[in-house]
Design a protein around this motif. Structure first.
Motif, mmCIF file in Angstrom:
data_model
loop_
_atom_site.group_PDB
_atom_site.id
_atom_site.type_symbol
_atom_site.label_atom_id
_atom_site.label_comp_id
_atom_site.label_asym_id
_atom_site.label_seq_id
_atom_site.Cartn_x
_atom_site.Cartn_y
_atom_site.Cartn_z
ATOM 1 N N GLN A 15 67.780 91.984 -16.116
ATOM 2 C CA GLN A 15 67.664 93.396 -15.415
ATOM 3 C C GLN A 15 67.495 94.502 -16.340
ATOM 4 O O GLN A 15 67.006 95.506 -16.038
ATOM 5 C CB GLN A 15 68.873 93.737 -14.428
ATOM 6 N N LYS A 16 67.735 94.184 -17.587
ATOM 7 C CA LYS A 16 67.501 95.278 -18.651
ATOM 8 C C LYS A 16 65.839 95.569 -19.013
ATOM 9 O O LYS A 16 65.498 96.371 -19.242
ATOM 10 C CB LYS A 16 68.120 94.574 -19.969
ATOM 11 N N PHE A 17 65.220 94.252 -18.657
ATOM 12 C CA PHE A 17 63.717 94.404 -18.692
ATOM 13 C C PHE A 17 63.087 94.752 -17.411
ATOM 14 O O PHE A 17 62.100 95.542 -17.214
ATOM 15 C CB PHE A 17 63.060 93.073 -19.270
ATOM 16 N N MET A 18 63.541 93.991 -16.358
ATOM 17 C CA MET A 18 62.741 94.112 -15.098
ATOM 18 C C MET A 18 63.563 94.910 -13.895
ATOM 19 O O MET A 18 62.813 95.201 -13.091
ATOM 20 C CB MET A 18 62.794 92.658 -14.558
ATOM 21 N N GLY A 19 64.790 95.483 -14.446
ATOM 22 C CA GLY A 19 65.550 96.264 -13.268
ATOM 23 C C GLY A 19 65.624 95.316 -12.146
ATOM 24 O O GLY A 19 66.000 94.251 -12.076
ATOM 25 N N GLU A 20 65.401 96.365 -10.793
ATOM 26 C CA GLU A 20 65.809 95.366 -9.537
ATOM 27 C C GLU A 20 64.663 94.289 -9.467
ATOM 28 O O GLU A 20 64.789 93.476 -8.402
ATOM 29 C CB GLU A 20 65.604 96.509 -8.518
ATOM 30 N N HIS A 21 63.820 94.054 -10.026
ATOM 31 C CA HIS A 21 62.799 92.904 -10.095
ATOM 32 C C HIS A 21 63.556 91.352 -10.524
ATOM 33 O O HIS A 21 62.714 90.585 -10.274
ATOM 34 C CB HIS A 21 61.437 93.193 -10.762
ATOM 35 N N ALA A 22 64.624 91.621 -11.036
ATOM 36 C CA ALA A 22 65.276 90.338 -11.450
ATOM 37 C C ALA A 22 66.428 90.060 -10.464
ATOM 38 O O ALA A 22 67.426 91.082 -10.244
ATOM 39 C CB ALA A 22 65.724 90.630 -12.826
ATOM 40 N N VAL A 23 66.256 89.073 -9.831
ATOM 41 C CA VAL A 23 67.102 88.707 -8.567
ATOM 42 C C VAL A 23 67.922 87.372 -8.675
ATOM 43 O O VAL A 23 67.373 86.511 -9.122
ATOM 44 C CB VAL A 23 66.202 88.517 -7.520
ATOM 45 N N LEU A 24 68.994 87.563 -8.564
ATOM 46 C CA LEU A 24 70.051 86.298 -8.475
ATOM 47 C C LEU A 24 69.819 85.593 -7.193
ATOM 48 O O LEU A 24 69.832 86.077 -6.096
ATOM 49 C CB LEU A 24 71.524 86.847 -8.651
ATOM 50 N N ILE A 25 69.612 84.244 -7.325
ATOM 51 C CA ILE A 25 69.395 83.273 -5.999
ATOM 52 C C ILE A 25 70.440 82.211 -6.127
ATOM 53 O O ILE A 25 71.177 81.928 -7.140
ATOM 54 C CB ILE A 25 68.035 82.899 -6.080
ATOM 55 N N GLU A 26 70.792 81.472 -5.086
ATOM 56 C CA GLU A 26 71.457 80.454 -5.023
ATOM 57 C C GLU A 26 70.816 79.199 -5.419
ATOM 58 O O GLU A 26 69.360 79.444 -5.421
ATOM 59 C CB GLU A 26 72.030 80.120 -3.666
ATOM 60 N N PRO A 27 71.349 78.203 -5.864
ATOM 61 C CA PRO A 27 70.431 77.096 -6.291
ATOM 62 C C PRO A 27 69.686 76.530 -4.897
ATOM 63 O O PRO A 27 70.290 76.269 -3.882
ATOM 64 C CB PRO A 27 71.596 75.918 -6.710
ATOM 65 N N ASN A 28 68.369 76.149 -5.222
ATOM 66 C CA ASN A 28 67.524 75.631 -4.185
ATOM 67 C C ASN A 28 67.383 76.677 -3.032
ATOM 68 O O ASN A 28 66.739 76.162 -1.906
ATOM 69 C CB ASN A 28 68.086 74.244 -3.662
ATOM 70 N N GLN A 29 67.564 77.678 -3.338
ATOM 71 C CA GLN A 29 67.417 78.762 -2.050
ATOM 72 C C GLN A 29 66.040 79.086 -2.045
ATOM 73 O O GLN A 29 65.357 79.120 -2.658
ATOM 74 C CB GLN A 29 68.132 80.069 -2.420
ATOM 75 N N SER A 30 65.421 79.100 -0.703
ATOM 76 C CA SER A 30 64.198 79.571 -0.374
ATOM 77 C C SER A 30 63.942 81.153 -0.929
ATOM 78 O O SER A 30 64.784 81.888 -0.583
ATOM 79 C CB SER A 30 63.799 79.738 1.016
ATOM 80 N N LEU A 31 62.774 81.292 -1.386
ATOM 81 C CA LEU A 31 62.739 82.805 -1.834
ATOM 82 C C LEU A 31 61.647 83.506 -0.820
ATOM 83 O O LEU A 31 61.107 84.460 -1.073
ATOM 84 C CB LEU A 31 61.642 82.623 -3.177
ATOM 85 N N LYS A 32 61.489 83.214 0.350
ATOM 86 C CA LYS A 32 60.466 83.880 1.275
ATOM 87 C C LYS A 32 61.214 85.183 1.846
ATOM 88 O O LYS A 32 60.637 85.878 2.333
ATOM 89 C CB LYS A 32 60.369 82.984 2.469
ATOM 90 N N LYS A 33 62.508 85.311 1.507
ATOM 91 C CA LYS A 33 63.113 86.489 1.855
ATOM 92 C C LYS A 33 62.871 87.675 0.819
ATOM 93 O O LYS A 33 63.016 88.935 0.962
ATOM 94 C CB LYS A 33 64.629 86.583 2.101
ATOM 95 N N PHE A 34 62.355 87.112 -0.424
ATOM 96 C CA PHE A 34 62.384 88.106 -1.724
ATOM 97 C C PHE A 34 60.667 88.269 -1.772
ATOM 98 O O PHE A 34 60.268 89.507 -2.145
ATOM 99 C CB PHE A 34 62.786 87.699 -2.711
ATOM 100 N N PHE A 35 59.890 87.283 -1.301
ATOM 101 C CA PHE A 35 58.534 87.363 -1.943
ATOM 102 C C PHE A 35 57.650 87.177 -0.624
ATOM 103 O O PHE A 35 58.192 86.266 0.352
ATOM 104 C CB PHE A 35 58.152 86.623 -2.892
ATOM 105 N N HIS A 36 56.105 87.322 -0.767
ATOM 106 C CA HIS A 36 55.441 87.151 0.539
ATOM 107 C C HIS A 36 54.227 86.317 -0.011
ATOM 108 O O HIS A 36 53.992 86.360 -1.230
ATOM 109 C CB HIS A 36 55.002 88.238 1.090
ATOM 110 N N LYS A 37 53.624 85.670 0.986
ATOM 111 C CA LYS A 37 52.008 85.028 0.723
ATOM 112 C C LYS A 37 51.140 85.921 -0.286
ATOM 113 O O LYS A 37 51.055 87.131 0.186
ATOM 114 C CB LYS A 37 51.575 84.633 1.917
ATOM 115 N N ASP A 38 50.529 85.132 -1.217
ATOM 116 C CA ASP A 38 49.244 85.662 -1.749
ATOM 117 C C ASP A 38 49.873 87.059 -2.555
ATOM 118 O O ASP A 38 49.240 87.795 -2.720
ATOM 119 C CB ASP A 38 48.156 86.160 -0.901
ATOM 120 N N GLN A 39 50.965 86.972 -3.203
ATOM 121 C CA GLN A 39 51.663 88.145 -3.903
ATOM 122 C C GLN A 39 51.296 88.348 -5.301
ATOM 123 O O GLN A 39 51.245 89.137 -6.043
ATOM 124 C CB GLN A 39 53.173 88.148 -3.681
#
Length: 229
Positions: free
Chosen positions: A83-107
Motif C-alpha cells: 500500500q506504500k506504492f499502490m494505496g487503496e489499490h493494494a487489497v488483502l484477500i483470503e486464500p482462493n477467494q474470488s476477486l469479482k467483488k473487487f474487479f470487473h470484466k475487461d478491466q
C-alpha cells in the motif's frame, strides 16, 4: 490441502515484517517489460492486476514505467507494504477467494502473477485463471510463472496429492514445509493457461550451485505469456 494453513500465513506475515520479499524487481520481469511489452507490443501504459503482489516491488516497477497497478495478496503485512506504492489499490484477500467483488470484466491491459499461482491446487488454479482471463481486456496480455519439475524443490517432495499439489519439506536454510503445484513441460503449461492464446513460453533459473542436494539449487520456473482474443 485446499488452503494455505493458518500457521503458514502467520509465518509469512512474520517474515514480511522482518524484511522478507524482494527489494528490487526480478530480472525476468524487467526483461518481460523491455523485450515483450515495450519492444514487441509497444505497450507502455495501462492497468495491471498484480496477483500475489507481495510487498509491491513489481507493481512499483511498472508504475515507474507508466502503468496503473492494482495488487492482491493473502499476507496482511505484505499488503501493508504494498500500500506504500499502490494505496487503496493494494487489497488483502483470503486464500482462493474470488476477486469479482473487487474487479470487473475487461478491466486490465495486463494480468500478472509472478511466483504465486503454483501454490494452488488444480481446481482453485483453474478458477483463478478463468477469473484472470475475464478481468483481462480483449487483446490484453498475461504473464504467469509456474515452478517446474526441474526445480530442486521437486527432489524434496515427500508426498503427492490427487489435487495436483506436492508436499515439499525444506530442512536446511529455510526449514519449512510448503505445497507446490509443479509443471512438467511446456505442453502442460499451455493446458493450464487456456483459454489464453500463447504468445511466448520461456523459463528462468536464478543463481544456483551445481549440487543436486542443494535446497537453494536449480530454481527453474516456466514463464507463460499469452493474450486474450
Amino acid at each position: 490441502m485446499d488452503k494455505l494453513p493458518a500457521d503458514s500465513l502467520e509465518a509469512y506475515d512474520e517474515k514480511y515484517a522482518k524484511g522478507y520479499g524482494l527489494q528490487y524487481p526480478d530480472g525476468h520481469v524487467i526483461r518481460f517489460y523491455e523485450r515483450v511489452l515495450k519492444h514487441e507490443l509497444k505497450l507502455t501504459k495501462g492497468k495491471i492486476l498484480d496477483f500475489g503482489c507481495g510487498n509491491g516491488i513489481h507493481s512499483k516497477y511498472f508504475m515507474d514505467h507508466g502503468f496503473e497497478c492494482y495488487g492482491v495478496d493473502i499476507i496482511p503485512e505484505a499488503i501493508c507494504q504494498g500500500q506504500k506504492f499502490m494505496g487503496e489499490h493494494a487489497v488483502l484477500i483470503e486464500p482462493n477467494q474470488s476477486l469479482k467483488k473487487f474487479f470487473h470484466k475487461d478491466q486490465f491491459d495486463i494480468v500478472f502473477a509472478n511466483q504465486s499461482l503454483y501454490y494452488m491446487n488444480n481446481s482453485d488454479l483453474k478458477k483463478c485463471v478463468d477469473e484472470l482471463y475475464e478481468f483481462a481486456k480483449p487483446g490484453g496480455i498475461c504473464f504467469f510463472t509456474m515452478m517446474s519439475r526441474l526445480n530442486c524443490y521437486a527432489n524434496l517432495i515427500e508426498e503427492e496429492y490427487d489435487n495436483g499439489l506436492s508436499k515439499v519439506v525444506l530442512k536446511n536454510r529455510l526449514r519449512e514445509t510448503t505445497y507446490i503445484n509443479f509443471v512438467s513441460n511446456p505442453e502442460e503449461l499451455e493446458q493450464i493457461f487456456r483459454p489464453f492464446e500463447t504468445l511466448h513460453i520461456g523459463c528462468y533459473d536464478l543463481f544456483s550451485f551445481l549440487s543436486s542436494e542443494d535446497e537453494d539449487g536449480c530454481s527453474h520456473h516456466y514463464i507463460y505469456i499469452g493474450t486474450k482474443k
